[in-house]
Write a protein that holds these residues in place. Structure first.
Motif, short mmCIF file in Angstrom:
data_model
loop_
_atom_site.label_atom_id
_atom_site.label_comp_id
_atom_site.label_asym_id
_atom_site.label_seq_id
_atom_site.Cartn_x
_atom_site.Cartn_y
_atom_site.Cartn_z
N ASN A 90 47.17 -1.17 -8.21
CA ASN A 90 46.82 0.02 -8.97
C ASN A 90 46.11 -0.41 -10.24
O ASN A 90 46.50 -1.41 -10.85
CB ASN A 90 48.06 0.84 -9.34
N ILE A 91 45.10 0.34 -10.61
CA ILE A 91 44.38 0.07 -11.84
C ILE A 91 44.57 1.27 -12.73
O ILE A 91 44.28 2.40 -12.35
CB ILE A 91 42.88 -0.17 -11.56
N ASP A 92 45.11 1.03 -13.91
CA ASP A 92 45.35 2.08 -14.89
C ASP A 92 44.62 1.68 -16.17
O ASP A 92 45.16 0.92 -16.98
CB ASP A 92 46.85 2.25 -15.14
N GLY A 93 43.37 2.14 -16.29
CA GLY A 93 42.55 1.72 -17.42
C GLY A 93 42.32 0.23 -17.31
O GLY A 93 41.93 -0.28 -16.26
N PRO A 94 42.62 -0.53 -18.37
CA PRO A 94 42.39 -1.97 -18.33
C PRO A 94 43.53 -2.75 -17.68
O PRO A 94 43.47 -3.96 -17.57
CB PRO A 94 42.26 -2.34 -19.81
N VAL A 95 44.59 -2.05 -17.26
CA VAL A 95 45.78 -2.72 -16.72
C VAL A 95 45.76 -2.68 -15.20
O VAL A 95 45.56 -1.64 -14.59
CB VAL A 95 47.07 -2.05 -17.26
N ARG A 96 46.02 -3.86 -14.61
CA ARG A 96 46.10 -3.97 -13.16
C ARG A 96 47.56 -4.21 -12.79
O ARG A 96 48.20 -5.12 -13.32
CB ARG A 96 45.22 -5.12 -12.69
N ILE A 97 48.06 -3.40 -11.85
CA ILE A 97 49.47 -3.49 -11.47
C ILE A 97 49.58 -3.84 -9.98
O ILE A 97 48.96 -3.20 -9.13
CB ILE A 97 50.22 -2.18 -11.78
N PHE A 98 50.35 -4.85 -9.71
CA PHE A 98 50.63 -5.32 -8.35
C PHE A 98 52.05 -4.87 -8.01
O PHE A 98 52.99 -5.19 -8.73
CB PHE A 98 50.56 -6.86 -8.33
N THR A 99 52.20 -4.10 -6.94
CA THR A 99 53.51 -3.61 -6.52
C THR A 99 53.77 -4.08 -5.09
O THR A 99 52.97 -3.81 -4.20
CB THR A 99 53.58 -2.07 -6.59
N PHE A 100 54.89 -4.79 -4.91
CA PHE A 100 55.24 -5.20 -3.55
C PHE A 100 56.56 -4.55 -3.15
O PHE A 100 57.39 -4.21 -3.99
CB PHE A 100 55.28 -6.73 -3.41
N SER A 119 57.19 -4.35 -9.41
CA SER A 119 55.83 -4.36 -9.93
C SER A 119 55.67 -5.33 -11.09
O SER A 119 56.64 -5.63 -11.80
CB SER A 119 55.43 -2.96 -10.43
N TYR A 120 54.46 -5.79 -11.25
CA TYR A 120 54.11 -6.60 -12.41
C TYR A 120 52.63 -6.41 -12.72
O TYR A 120 51.85 -5.98 -11.86
CB TYR A 120 54.45 -8.08 -12.20
N ILE A 121 52.26 -6.73 -13.93
CA ILE A 121 50.86 -6.72 -14.33
C ILE A 121 50.25 -8.03 -13.85
O ILE A 121 50.90 -9.08 -13.91
CB ILE A 121 50.74 -6.56 -15.86
N ARG A 176 55.32 -10.65 -15.85
CA ARG A 176 56.53 -9.92 -15.47
C ARG A 176 57.31 -9.50 -16.70
O ARG A 176 57.28 -10.18 -17.72
CB ARG A 176 57.39 -10.78 -14.56
N GLY A 177 58.03 -8.38 -16.58
CA GLY A 177 58.87 -7.90 -17.66
C GLY A 177 58.16 -7.07 -18.71
O GLY A 177 58.75 -6.72 -19.73
N LEU A 178 56.91 -6.74 -18.49
CA LEU A 178 56.15 -5.97 -19.47
C LEU A 178 56.14 -4.47 -19.21
O LEU A 178 55.87 -3.69 -20.12
CB LEU A 178 54.70 -6.47 -19.54
N LEU A 179 56.43 -4.07 -17.99
CA LEU A 179 56.40 -2.65 -17.68
C LEU A 179 57.64 -1.97 -18.25
O LEU A 179 58.71 -2.58 -18.37
CB LEU A 179 56.30 -2.44 -16.17
N GLN A 235 61.28 -2.20 -16.75
CA GLN A 235 61.82 -3.52 -16.42
C GLN A 235 62.72 -4.04 -17.54
O GLN A 235 62.36 -4.00 -18.71
CB GLN A 235 60.67 -4.50 -16.18
N ASN A 236 63.88 -4.54 -17.14
CA ASN A 236 64.83 -5.11 -18.09
C ASN A 236 64.89 -6.62 -18.00
O ASN A 236 65.79 -7.24 -18.53
CB ASN A 236 66.22 -4.52 -17.85
N GLU A 237 63.94 -7.21 -17.30
CA GLU A 237 63.94 -8.67 -17.16
C GLU A 237 63.19 -9.30 -18.34
O GLU A 237 62.40 -8.63 -19.01
CB GLU A 237 63.28 -9.06 -15.83
N PRO A 238 63.43 -10.57 -18.60
CA PRO A 238 62.70 -11.22 -19.70
C PRO A 238 61.21 -11.30 -19.37
O PRO A 238 60.82 -11.35 -18.20
CB PRO A 238 63.30 -12.62 -19.76
N ILE A 239 60.40 -11.32 -20.40
CA ILE A 239 58.95 -11.44 -20.21
C ILE A 239 58.66 -12.86 -19.72
O ILE A 239 59.17 -13.84 -20.27
CB ILE A 239 58.21 -11.13 -21.51
#
Length: 153
Positions: free
Chosen positions: A89-99, A119-121, A133-136, A139-143
């Motif tokens: 998915n592309i949301d403006g300048p951000v690209r998101i990969f979802t598996f 998902s991750y950027i 990872r961890g930027l969305l 998400q509660n995981e570490p960056i």
């Protein structure tokens, strides 16, 4: 006044067709960008990880909208293998990969299925694939930034 109505209708029709062409062009551009993004991530990507248990090579292969990920030890033995589906998915300048539909086919988790999407950027620069990872917001995981190199053919 009688001649004005046909002229106004013609002007509105002309403007309407221009707006439709602009929308079609915008949609075509988005589709072109999505096609370019999908093409950019296709192929085999590799990274190496060293833990207290040794060195491991992780290889992922993006083919179409599926990923195969294989972890091997220093001796080349398969430690874990899994397959999943993905979408971009592309949301403006951000690209998101979802598996999703992550199916473990080898290793200690063999037979396990993790259907929930993750998902991750991401960004591809040349022969380097970056996972952020961890930027969305959900998400509660570490960056964490994971770097993959394209396999040489």
């Amino acid at each position: 006044m009688g001649r004005m109505i046909p002229l106004l209708l013609a002007a509105l029709l002309f403007m309407s067709s221009g707006l439709q062409a602009e929308d079609a062009s915008r949609n075509s551009t988005a589709e072109d960008e999505a096609t370019r993004e999908l093409a950019a991530i296709q192929g085999i990507w590799i990274r190496t990880v060293t833990t207290d248990q040794g060195e491991f090579t992780i290889t992922k292969d993006h083919a179409g909208h599926t990923t195969s990920l294989v972890i091997t030890d220093a001796g080349g033995n398969v430690v874990e293998e899994k397959h999943s589906k993905f979408e971009l998915n592309i949301d403006g300048p951000v690209r998101i990969f979802t598996f999703s539909d992550n199916v473990f086919v080898a290793g200690p988790n063999r037979g396990r299925v993790a259907p929930a999407p993750q998902s991750y950027i991401y960004r591809v620069v040349g022969d380097t694939f970056y996972e952020f990872r961890g930027l969305l917001t959900d998400q509660n995981e570490p960056i964490n930034v994971i770097t993959w190199k394209r396999a040489k053919e």
